[in-house]
Design a protein around this motif. Structure first.
Motif, PDB file in Angstrom:
ATOM      1  N   ASP A  60      -8.880 -25.774  -7.750  1.00 13.13           N
ATOM      2  CA  ASP A  60      -9.388 -25.838  -9.151  1.00 13.13           C
ATOM      3  C   ASP A  60      -8.268 -25.147 -10.092  1.00 13.13           C
ATOM      4  O   ASP A  60      -8.745 -24.697 -11.315  1.00 13.13           O
ATOM      5  CB  ASP A  60     -10.474 -24.842  -8.975  1.00 13.13           C
ATOM      6  CG  ASP A  60     -10.185 -23.455  -8.526  1.00 13.13           C
ATOM      7  OD1 ASP A  60      -9.128 -23.226  -7.972  1.00 13.13           O
ATOM      8  OD2 ASP A  60     -11.255 -22.400  -8.454  1.00 13.13           O
ATOM      9  N   GLY A  61      -7.046 -24.780  -9.664  1.00 11.22           N
ATOM     10  CA  GLY A  61      -6.158 -24.249 -10.431  1.00 11.22           C
ATOM     11  C   GLY A  61      -5.911 -22.646 -10.453  1.00 11.22           C
ATOM     12  O   GLY A  61      -4.911 -22.319 -10.969  1.00 11.22           O
ATOM     13  N   SER A  62      -6.891 -22.153  -9.549  1.00  9.65           N
ATOM     14  CA  SER A  62      -6.628 -20.605  -9.492  1.00  9.65           C
ATOM     15  C   SER A  62      -5.703 -20.459  -8.311  1.00  9.65           C
ATOM     16  O   SER A  62      -5.014 -21.246  -7.400  1.00  9.65           O
ATOM     17  CB  SER A  62      -8.100 -20.077  -9.048  1.00  9.65           C
ATOM     18  OG  SER A  62      -8.487 -20.499  -7.684  1.00  9.65           O
ATOM     19  N   VAL A  63      -5.177 -19.003  -8.428  1.00  7.24           N
ATOM     20  CA  VAL A  63      -4.167 -18.705  -7.280  1.00  7.24           C
ATOM     21  C   VAL A  63      -4.635 -17.346  -6.705  1.00  7.24           C
ATOM     22  O   VAL A  63      -5.101 -16.546  -7.235  1.00  7.24           O
ATOM     23  CB  VAL A  63      -2.851 -18.392  -7.671  1.00  7.24           C
ATOM     24  CG1 VAL A  63      -1.841 -17.935  -6.861  1.00  7.24           C
ATOM     25  CG2 VAL A  63      -2.299 -19.728  -8.627  1.00  7.24           C
ATOM     26  N   GLY A  64      -4.529 -17.330  -5.471  1.00 14.71           N
ATOM     27  CA  GLY A  64      -4.964 -16.100  -4.741  1.00 14.71           C
ATOM     28  C   GLY A  64      -3.541 -15.294  -4.262  1.00 14.71           C
ATOM     29  O   GLY A  64      -2.792 -15.805  -3.776  1.00 14.71           O
ATOM     30  N   PHE A  65      -3.791 -14.133  -4.632  1.00 14.96           N
ATOM     31  CA  PHE A  65      -2.519 -13.074  -4.246  1.00 14.96           C
ATOM     32  C   PHE A  65      -2.917 -12.255  -2.995  1.00 14.96           C
ATOM     33  O   PHE A  65      -4.183 -11.724  -3.002  1.00 14.96           O
ATOM     34  CB  PHE A  65      -2.176 -12.393  -5.349  1.00 14.96           C
ATOM     35  CG  PHE A  65      -1.972 -13.363  -6.520  1.00 14.96           C
ATOM     36  CD1 PHE A  65      -0.483 -13.817  -6.561  1.00 14.96           C
ATOM     37  CD2 PHE A  65      -2.784 -14.000  -7.295  1.00 14.96           C
ATOM     38  CE1 PHE A  65      -0.071 -14.445  -7.759  1.00 14.96           C
ATOM     39  CE2 PHE A  65      -2.428 -14.568  -8.374  1.00 14.96           C
ATOM     40  CZ  PHE A  65      -1.115 -14.943  -8.456  1.00 14.96           C
ATOM     41  N   VAL A  66      -2.171 -12.421  -1.908  1.00 17.38           N
ATOM     42  CA  VAL A  66      -2.664 -11.816  -0.609  1.00 17.38           C
ATOM     43  C   VAL A  66      -1.834 -10.554   0.025  1.00 17.38           C
ATOM     44  O   VAL A  66      -2.055 -10.167   1.006  1.00 17.38           O
ATOM     45  CB  VAL A  66      -2.801 -12.866   0.389  1.00 17.38           C
ATOM     46  CG1 VAL A  66      -3.978 -13.746   0.026  1.00 17.38           C
ATOM     47  CG2 VAL A  66      -1.728 -13.770   0.565  1.00 17.38           C
ATOM     48  N   ASP A  67      -0.747 -10.380  -0.858  1.00 15.15           N
ATOM     49  CA  ASP A  67       0.186  -9.301  -0.125  1.00 15.15           C
ATOM     50  C   ASP A  67       0.501  -8.166  -1.156  1.00 15.15           C
ATOM     51  O   ASP A  67       1.029  -8.545  -2.238  1.00 15.15           O
ATOM     52  CB  ASP A  67       1.422  -9.925   0.403  1.00 15.15           C
ATOM     53  CG  ASP A  67       2.162  -8.823   1.302  1.00 15.15           C
ATOM     54  OD1 ASP A  67       2.495  -7.860   0.660  1.00 15.15           O
ATOM     55  OD2 ASP A  67       2.342  -9.236   2.574  1.00 15.15           O
ATOM     56  N   PHE A  68       0.023  -6.942  -0.712  1.00 17.92           N
ATOM     57  CA  PHE A  68       0.272  -5.856  -1.639  1.00 17.92           C
ATOM     58  C   PHE A  68       1.050  -4.664  -1.128  1.00 17.92           C
ATOM     59  O   PHE A  68       0.659  -3.578  -1.158  1.00 17.92           O
ATOM     60  CB  PHE A  68      -1.150  -5.304  -2.257  1.00 17.92           C
ATOM     61  CG  PHE A  68      -1.660  -6.516  -3.027  1.00 17.92           C
ATOM     62  CD1 PHE A  68      -1.572  -6.676  -4.444  1.00 17.92           C
ATOM     63  CD2 PHE A  68      -2.449  -7.539  -2.569  1.00 17.92           C
ATOM     64  CE1 PHE A  68      -2.199  -7.699  -5.253  1.00 17.92           C
ATOM     65  CE2 PHE A  68      -2.867  -8.503  -3.330  1.00 17.92           C
ATOM     66  CZ  PHE A  68      -2.816  -8.585  -4.718  1.00 17.92           C
ATOM     67  N   GLY A  69       1.880  -5.044  -0.105  1.00 18.73           N
ATOM     68  CA  GLY A  69       2.543  -3.813   0.409  1.00 18.73           C
ATOM     69  C   GLY A  69       3.461  -3.100  -0.443  1.00 18.73           C
ATOM     70  O   GLY A  69       3.864  -1.952  -0.327  1.00 18.73           O
ATOM     71  N   CYS A  70       4.072  -4.051  -1.384  1.00 19.10           N
ATOM     72  CA  CYS A  70       5.327  -3.492  -2.128  1.00 19.10           C
ATOM     73  C   CYS A  70       4.945  -3.602  -3.588  1.00 19.10           C
ATOM     74  O   CYS A  70       4.952  -4.410  -4.347  1.00 19.10           O
ATOM     75  CB  CYS A  70       6.402  -4.506  -2.037  1.00 19.10           C
ATOM     76  SG  CYS A  70       8.030  -3.815  -2.630  1.00 19.10           S
ATOM     77  N   VAL A  71       4.281  -2.260  -4.005  1.00 18.83           N
ATOM     78  CA  VAL A  71       3.542  -2.195  -5.447  1.00 18.83           C
ATOM     79  C   VAL A  71       4.268  -1.126  -6.214  1.00 18.83           C
ATOM     80  O   VAL A  71       4.521   0.206  -5.243  1.00 18.83           O
ATOM     81  CB  VAL A  71       2.058  -2.023  -5.203  1.00 18.83           C
ATOM     82  CG1 VAL A  71       1.589  -1.706  -6.376  1.00 18.83           C
ATOM     83  CG2 VAL A  71       1.390  -3.299  -4.689  1.00 18.83           C
ATOM     84  N   LYS A  72       4.533  -1.209  -7.371  1.00 17.44           N
ATOM     85  CA  LYS A  72       5.418  -0.137  -8.126  1.00 17.44           C
ATOM     86  C   LYS A  72       4.283   0.472  -9.109  1.00 17.44           C
ATOM     87  O   LYS A  72       3.577  -0.509  -9.771  1.00 17.44           O
ATOM     88  CB  LYS A  72       6.479  -0.719  -8.512  1.00 17.44           C
ATOM     89  CG  LYS A  72       7.135   0.312  -9.666  1.00 17.44           C
ATOM     90  CD  LYS A  72       7.957   1.699  -9.030  1.00 17.44           C
ATOM     91  CE  LYS A  72       8.814   2.289 -10.189  1.00 17.44           C
ATOM     92  NZ  LYS A  72       9.429   3.366  -9.605  1.00 17.44           N
ATOM     93  N   GLN A  73       4.144   1.737  -9.336  1.00 21.40           N
ATOM     94  CA  GLN A  73       3.299   2.060 -10.409  1.00 21.40           C
ATOM     95  C   GLN A  73       4.295   2.778 -11.495  1.00 21.40           C
ATOM     96  O   GLN A  73       5.216   3.590 -11.033  1.00 21.40           O
ATOM     97  CB  GLN A  73       2.283   3.289 -10.156  1.00 21.40           C
ATOM     98  CG  GLN A  73       1.813   3.937 -11.116  1.00 21.40           C
ATOM     99  CD  GLN A  73       0.615   3.376 -11.686  1.00 21.40           C
ATOM    100  OE1 GLN A  73      -0.478   3.104 -11.025  1.00 21.40           O
ATOM    101  NE2 GLN A  73       0.693   3.273 -12.918  1.00 21.40           N
TER     102      GLN A  73
END
Length: 477
Positions: A309-322
């Protein structure tokens, strides 16, 4: 099977320990490389054509082997520094090193099904049959720190279960305790180029160390998933999983399963759909720090699930910067000044945010050249079609002789900006792999709340931001 959970075995084993023992191979490699580069240069000047390229090929293979065999933090650092799927420069020394480092991106050999099962049971304290209605013994993905299995909860929901390899956290934490190791790694990386850099290698190593340490704690990743899920709740084309808290620990992470095809299948899709996916990835990658100061710093194509449907799922959040707010605003305002062609403002912002030492001896035009190179996708004619040079130009700025390269080598990149360069290069590599074409300038304007959008995705994203009451990139927090 009894209700008693077994202890997880240490399949990963012991890595070489001790600060000196772990650092010496890197130091020795750096010294040999520096000497070999000088000798290769002399041979080429003496008429031995190709001597320098031959040196770089040999060194790149040894470099990748060194990082691969190190098992711990050096292998992870090498992965973070590489780009993907052939995107980037196709010739010259940098291409040689990128090709070698891409070997580190290959999926890790998975641990066997019994070991994965034992880890899950040891972490969650129950037999796997009491935890899940079904648990696939074969992983759907395997990476450097853990692997992912498909499972079903007792209520029928399909989930993804991320299981950390035994011993990997201990190995990497031991390396991170060695404060000299990553700094020496950065010195080694810089020694492989013929140019000098001003960037504080210790500060850059500390920033990278912090991001890697966070990846080891799946509870930290669970919190990051929760923050991104809250931020993007109800988004028309960005999908984030939900954490299953009572099936998660610091070494096991269970989240809702995100439907969609993987990278290899996405590459065979119709080009219009790939263009759509590319634009969605752009909104996700550069939208989070516009709307919430968050920054997902691991844009690997294996971390996406592409919907028909054109959407994208994002499944890895190990490397996140605030990002601190002053850094976030500095990024956005420098980018906007670059798009406006305001060289004096770009120079002022670079000076204010720590890019220019007192002896940097750079003009406003030279500083602008580098930022313009980093923003080329939005500065040129629209819509922009992503090609390998979108990453290659930025990578070549490390070792080239053009105006942007001269400026970069005289600037000092603050540690907070290290991961910004990482995601910019990584996202460009992914978009190049998709061959995506879309209006990047309108996307930037939609993210920053400038003007009224005209494309379907820009309209949908802008409407969602307004409905949620979120700030745009240029809004004060």
């Amino acid at each position: 099977m009894t209700d008693e959970a077994p202890q997880a075995p240490d399949r990963f084993g012991e890595v070489r320990a001790g600060r000196v023992r772990r650092t010496i191979p890197v130091v020795g490699f750096a010294a040999r490389s520096a000497g070999g580069r000088v000798v290769a240069g002399l041979r080429q000047r003496a008429g031995n054509e190709g001597a320098v390229d031959d040196f770089h090929r040999r060194t790149a293979d040894r470099y990748a082997d060194l990082l691969g065999h190190s098992k711990g933090v050096l292998m992870k650092a090498g992965q973070l520094m590489s780009t993907f799927d052939g995107s980037g420069p196709t010739d010259g020394p940098l291409a040689i090193y990128q090709q070698a480092l891409r070997r580190l991106q290959a999926d890790a050999p998975p641990m066997d099904a019994d070991t994965a099962r034992e880890i899950v049971e040891a972490e969650l304290g129950k037999p796997i049959e009491k935890l899940f209605a079904g648990f696939s013994p074969e992983p759907m993905a395997a990476a450097s720190i853990g692997q992912v299995h498909v499972a079903w909860l007792p209520d029928g929901r399909r989930v993804a279960v991320k299981v950390q390899y035994p011993g990997v956290a201990q190995a990497i934490r031991h390396d991170l305790a060695n404060t000299e190791l990553l700094a020496t790694f950065f010195k080694l990386s810089m020694s492989l180029t013929p140019r000098a850099f001003r960037t504080d290698q210790r500060a850059a190593a500390a920033e990278l160390s912090e991001r890697i340490a966070e990846e080891l704690d799946y509870r930290h990743e669970a919190r990051s998933i929760g923050r991104f899920a809250d931020l993007y709740r109800g988004h028309p084309f960005i999908r984030i999983p939900e954490v299953v808290a009572n099936r998660s620990t610091n070494r096991v992470l269970t989240m809702s399963y995100v439907d969609g095809v993987g990278w290899s299948e996405a590459l065979t899709a119709d080009q219009d759909l790939r263009n759509h996916w590319g634009e969605v990835i752009g909104y996700f990658a550069f939208g989070a720090y516009r709307h919430g100061s968050l920054f997902n710093a691991d844009p690997h194509p294996g971390n996406y699930r592409f919907g028909d449907d054109g959407s994208v799922g994002f499944v890895d959040f190990g490397c996140v910067k605030q990002f601190p707010e002053w850094v976030r605003t500095g990024i956005v305002h420098t980018y906007r000044a670059t798009l406006a062609g305001d060289r004096d403002e770009v120079f002022r912002l670079a000076n204010r945010h720590g890019f220019l030492d007192t002896d940097a001896d750079l003009t406003a035009d030279q500083v602008f050249e580098w930022w313009a190179m980093m923003s080329r996708a939005s500065l040129g004619e629209q819509p922009h079609s992503f090609v390998a040079d979108d990453s290659g130009d930025a990578l070549r700025s490390f070792i080239g002789d053009g105006p942007a390269s001269v400026a970069f080598r005289r600037m000092s990149v603050p540690s907070d900006y290290v991961m910004l360069a990482r995601i910019s290069l990584g996202v460009n590599a992914v978009l190049s792999g998709l061959g995506a074409t879309f209006d990047t300038r309108e996307q930037s304007d939609a993210l920053d709340g400038i003007g009224e959008p005209t494309s379907d995705l820009a309209k949908a994203h802008t409407a969602w931001v307004r409905e949620r009451g979120l700030p745009f990139g240029l809004d004060p927090r």
